[in-house]
Design a protein around this motif. Structure first.
Motif, PDB file in Angstrom:
ATOM      1  N   VAL A   9       8.613  -9.491  24.348  1.00  0.00           N
ATOM      2  CA  VAL A   9       7.132  -9.600  24.706  1.00  0.00           C
ATOM      3  C   VAL A   9       6.849  -9.373  25.906  1.00  0.00           C
ATOM      4  O   VAL A   9       7.367  -8.579  26.818  1.00  0.00           O
ATOM      5  CB  VAL A   9       8.062 -11.180  25.849  1.00  0.00           C
ATOM      6  CG1 VAL A   9       6.650 -11.890  25.790  1.00  0.00           C
ATOM      7  CG2 VAL A   9       8.676 -11.877  25.054  1.00  0.00           C
ATOM      8  N   PHE A  10       5.323  -8.172  25.454  1.00  0.00           N
ATOM      9  CA  PHE A  10       5.170  -7.322  27.022  1.00  0.00           C
ATOM     10  C   PHE A  10       4.020  -8.402  27.127  1.00  0.00           C
ATOM     11  O   PHE A  10       2.859  -9.060  27.017  1.00  0.00           O
ATOM     12  CB  PHE A  10       3.847  -6.644  25.180  1.00  0.00           C
ATOM     13  CG  PHE A  10       3.200  -5.267  26.085  1.00  0.00           C
ATOM     14  CD1 PHE A  10       4.564  -4.539  26.369  1.00  0.00           C
ATOM     15  CD2 PHE A  10       2.517  -5.187  26.200  1.00  0.00           C
ATOM     16  CE1 PHE A  10       4.043  -3.068  27.224  1.00  0.00           C
ATOM     17  CE2 PHE A  10       1.789  -4.293  27.121  1.00  0.00           C
ATOM     18  CZ  PHE A  10       2.268  -3.109  27.549  1.00  0.00           C
ATOM     19  N   GLY A  11       4.094  -7.383  28.095  1.00  0.00           N
ATOM     20  CA  GLY A  11       3.835  -8.233  29.913  1.00  0.00           C
ATOM     21  C   GLY A  11       4.041  -9.793  29.817  1.00  0.00           C
ATOM     22  O   GLY A  11       3.966 -10.758  30.511  1.00  0.00           O
ATOM     23  N   ALA A  12       5.530  -9.404  29.925  1.00  0.00           N
ATOM     24  CA  ALA A  12       6.579 -10.994  30.257  1.00  0.00           C
ATOM     25  C   ALA A  12       6.963 -11.576  31.589  1.00  0.00           C
ATOM     26  O   ALA A  12       7.045 -13.033  31.924  1.00  0.00           O
ATOM     27  CB  ALA A  12       8.000 -10.138  29.677  1.00  0.00           C
ATOM     28  N   TYR A  13       6.168 -10.476  32.505  1.00  0.00           N
ATOM     29  CA  TYR A  13       6.478 -10.922  34.016  1.00  0.00           C
ATOM     30  C   TYR A  13       4.737 -11.476  34.704  1.00  0.00           C
ATOM     31  O   TYR A  13       5.182 -11.451  35.597  1.00  0.00           O
ATOM     32  CB  TYR A  13       6.483  -9.884  35.026  1.00  0.00           C
ATOM     33  CG  TYR A  13       6.147  -8.320  33.880  1.00  0.00           C
ATOM     34  CD1 TYR A  13       4.520  -8.553  34.819  1.00  0.00           C
ATOM     35  CD2 TYR A  13       6.370  -7.425  33.822  1.00  0.00           C
ATOM     36  CE1 TYR A  13       3.745  -7.197  34.318  1.00  0.00           C
ATOM     37  CE2 TYR A  13       5.364  -6.632  33.459  1.00  0.00           C
ATOM     38  CZ  TYR A  13       4.401  -6.278  34.243  1.00  0.00           C
ATOM     39  OH  TYR A  13       3.515  -5.154  33.857  1.00  0.00           O
ATOM     40  N   HIS A  15       1.822 -14.298  34.829  1.00  0.00           N
ATOM     41  CA  HIS A  15       1.851 -15.756  34.600  1.00  0.00           C
ATOM     42  C   HIS A  15       2.402 -16.720  33.617  1.00  0.00           C
ATOM     43  O   HIS A  15       2.725 -17.347  33.418  1.00  0.00           O
ATOM     44  CB  HIS A  15      -0.053 -16.386  35.179  1.00  0.00           C
ATOM     45  CG  HIS A  15       0.828 -17.490  35.817  1.00  0.00           C
ATOM     46  ND1 HIS A  15       0.712 -18.058  36.435  1.00  0.00           N
ATOM     47  CD2 HIS A  15       0.099 -18.556  35.131  1.00  0.00           C
ATOM     48  CE1 HIS A  15       1.005 -19.336  36.379  1.00  0.00           C
ATOM     49  NE2 HIS A  15       0.421 -19.768  35.846  1.00  0.00           N
ATOM     50  N   THR A  16       1.228 -16.014  32.283  1.00  0.00           N
ATOM     51  CA  THR A  16       1.226 -16.797  30.731  1.00  0.00           C
ATOM     52  C   THR A  16       2.485 -16.001  30.461  1.00  0.00           C
ATOM     53  O   THR A  16       3.623 -17.674  29.734  1.00  0.00           O
ATOM     54  CB  THR A  16      -0.056 -16.593  30.140  1.00  0.00           C
ATOM     55  OG1 THR A  16      -0.744 -17.072  30.649  1.00  0.00           O
ATOM     56  CG2 THR A  16       0.710 -16.910  28.900  1.00  0.00           C
ATOM     57  N   GLY A  17       3.297 -14.866  30.277  1.00  0.00           N
ATOM     58  CA  GLY A  17       4.838 -14.266  29.994  1.00  0.00           C
ATOM     59  C   GLY A  17       5.200 -14.980  30.374  1.00  0.00           C
ATOM     60  O   GLY A  17       6.494 -14.892  29.910  1.00  0.00           O
ATOM     61  N   ARG A  18       6.072 -15.783  31.195  1.00  0.00           N
ATOM     62  CA  ARG A  18       6.687 -16.125  31.690  1.00  0.00           C
ATOM     63  C   ARG A  18       6.624 -17.138  31.548  1.00  0.00           C
ATOM     64  O   ARG A  18       8.256 -17.661  31.091  1.00  0.00           O
ATOM     65  CB  ARG A  18       6.123 -16.010  33.540  1.00  0.00           C
ATOM     66  CG  ARG A  18       6.900 -15.112  34.250  1.00  0.00           C
ATOM     67  CD  ARG A  18       6.391 -15.286  35.520  1.00  0.00           C
ATOM     68  NE  ARG A  18       6.819 -14.512  36.572  1.00  0.00           N
ATOM     69  CZ  ARG A  18       7.746 -13.581  37.283  1.00  0.00           C
ATOM     70  NH1 ARG A  18       8.430 -14.461  37.465  1.00  0.00           N
ATOM     71  NH2 ARG A  18       7.488 -12.535  37.421  1.00  0.00           N
ATOM     72  N   VAL A  73       6.663  -9.029  18.015  1.00  0.00           N
ATOM     73  CA  VAL A  73       6.603  -9.319  19.369  1.00  0.00           C
ATOM     74  C   VAL A  73       5.132 -10.166  19.275  1.00  0.00           C
ATOM     75  O   VAL A  73       4.310 -10.596  19.052  1.00  0.00           O
ATOM     76  CB  VAL A  73       5.674  -7.843  19.230  1.00  0.00           C
ATOM     77  CG1 VAL A  73       4.646  -6.980  18.444  1.00  0.00           C
ATOM     78  CG2 VAL A  73       4.956  -7.164  21.307  1.00  0.00           C
ATOM     79  N   ILE A  74       4.890 -10.503  21.133  1.00  0.00           N
ATOM     80  CA  ILE A  74       4.272 -11.518  21.372  1.00  0.00           C
ATOM     81  C   ILE A  74       3.910 -11.205  22.856  1.00  0.00           C
ATOM     82  O   ILE A  74       4.288 -10.271  23.410  1.00  0.00           O
ATOM     83  CB  ILE A  74       4.350 -13.114  21.904  1.00  0.00           C
ATOM     84  CG1 ILE A  74       5.099 -13.696  20.809  1.00  0.00           C
ATOM     85  CG2 ILE A  74       3.573 -13.502  22.865  1.00  0.00           C
ATOM     86  CD1 ILE A  74       6.100 -15.229  21.506  1.00  0.00           C
ATOM     87  N   ASN A  75       2.457 -10.571  22.674  1.00  0.00           N
ATOM     88  CA  ASN A  75       1.701  -9.361  23.248  1.00  0.00           C
ATOM     89  C   ASN A  75       0.698 -11.027  23.954  1.00  0.00           C
ATOM     90  O   ASN A  75      -0.264 -11.404  23.791  1.00  0.00           O
ATOM     91  CB  ASN A  75       0.336  -8.861  22.935  1.00  0.00           C
ATOM     92  CG  ASN A  75      -0.358  -7.955  24.160  1.00  0.00           C
ATOM     93  OD1 ASN A  75       0.394  -7.840  24.927  1.00  0.00           O
ATOM     94  ND2 ASN A  75      -1.331  -7.247  23.385  1.00  0.00           N
ATOM     95  N   CYS A  76       1.803 -10.876  25.768  1.00  0.00           N
ATOM     96  CA  CYS A  76       0.408 -11.463  26.581  1.00  0.00           C
ATOM     97  C   CYS A  76       0.098 -10.711  27.948  1.00  0.00           C
ATOM     98  O   CYS A  76      -0.093 -11.083  29.531  1.00  0.00           O
ATOM     99  CB  CYS A  76       1.584 -12.957  27.699  1.00  0.00           C
ATOM    100  SG  CYS A  76       2.598 -13.460  25.979  1.00  0.00           S
TER     101      CYS A  76
END
Length: 350
Positions: A9-13, A15-18, A73-76
């Protein structure tokens, strides 16, 4: 219990990534947290007991390390104009599916333009805009189409109780405005148009209890990109209720505030889709809570279907093209309530 597949999860931290990390964990996947901010990554990793891998879009080797061993991979991470290309390239090197939650029109158009042929030729699966803006409207429009192979026009209207934008939304909006200059985009006659006039206002009658509302017409969102890529509909228009537009345009509108233990805000949404062909009209409506939080079940359900080979295509694909739209929408319960009674056909007066 055996651990499930690793999902980067790229950008895991963010708002949406969490929300995405929490949804993956709840569904038995093992998120691998990635992004450039080591401190923020560490906070989320400690909270969930997960591993973190610092990576930057400016460092391809770091992205390769972040995706090592992952099934997808999920890019957030927005602004997506900066992140989609490098993360897609890393997914292609790793030979794994890529999904993102991008709402930026230009970033999504770039994904189709730059990666369509490569992804198709290599059998890769790339799913842009698998989020509230993009994926949900696309699924509703595809479901409303039913057996129709073409239609004259599609209208996707949003009614949000409020729109408290995240920092990522504001940054992405700024990047899009910078790329477009003073122009706005609309889709007419099967072509993208750059317009310099103000977007028109209109009235839209939503299902109750929302009812008739003032809307900004041609408030073009990612659904217009995704729908136009796979459905033969020459005119696709999205609308936003005026109150939500004022919220997101006001600089001091606060960020979303948690209203329950999951972190969701109290915001509610209604998406009303109307598709017309000749004298026939079909409609699909969906309701739910928190446009950011609902993105997590949308993208994770898509991921699950990709990894379990419940897909209808390869390449750069929209949600409605890749999945069985009615079945996917049913699977979103209880996160999204789809009013199937609106999936009907009626003849309109000439």
């Amino acid at each position: 219990m055996e651990a499930g597949p690793l999902v980067a999860v790229f950008g895991a931290y963010g708002h949406t990534g969490r929300f995405v990390v929490a949804e993956l964990t709840a569904r038995g996947y093992v998120p691998v947290l990635s992004g450039r901010d080591a401190r923020a990554l560490g906070e989320v990793a400690d909270l969930h007991g997960l591993q973190a891998r610092v990576a930057s879009v400016d460092d391809p080797a770091s992205l390769d390390r972040a995706l090592a061993g992952a099934a997808a991979v999920i890019n957030c991470a927005g602004p997506f104009a900066s992140t989609t290309g490098p993360v897609i390239e890393a997914s292609l090197r790793a030979g794994i599916p890529y999904l993102d939650v991008a709402a930026e029109l230009e970033a999504n158009l770039d994904t189709y333009a730059h990666f369509r042929h490569r992804a198709r030729d290599t059998g890769a699966v790339i799913v842009p805009a698998m989020a509230f803006f993009g994926g949900l409207g696309d699924l509703l429009t595809t479901a409303a189409m039913g057996e129709w192979t073409s239609a004259d026009e599609a209208h996707i209207a949003y009614a949000l109780s409020n729109w408290h934008p995240t920092t990522g939304t504001r940054l992405s909006g700024a990047v899009s405005r910078e790329r477009r200059g003073n122009a706005r985009l609309r889709y007419r006659g099967g072509q993208w148009e750059h317009r310099t006039d103000a977007a028109p206002t209109a009235q839209w009658t939503f299902p109750e209890p929302v009812g008739r509302r003032s809307v900004i017409a041609e408030f073009t969102m990612a659904d217009v990109v995704t729908v136009s890529q796979h459905l033969a509909i020459p005119d696709v228009t999205t609308y936003m209720n005026a109150e939500a537009v004022r919220d997101v345009a006001t600089p001091d509108t606060p960020a979303p505030a948690a209203a329950d233990e999951s972190g969701r805000s109290a915001q509610t949404f209604l998406v009303d889709v109307v598709v017309r062909s000749g004298g026939a009209e079909r409609r699909a409506t969906a309701t739910g809570q928190d446009i950011y939080a609902v993105t997590a079940p949308l993208v994770v359900e898509a991921l699950d279907r990709v990894l379990t080979h419940r897909v209808k295509a390869v390449g750069v694909t929209s949600a409605g093209e890749l999945f069985d739209a009615p079945d996917f929408l049913r699977a979103l319960a209880p996160h999204v309530e789809v009013e199937t009674r609106h999936l009907q056909e009626r003849m309109t007066a000439d």
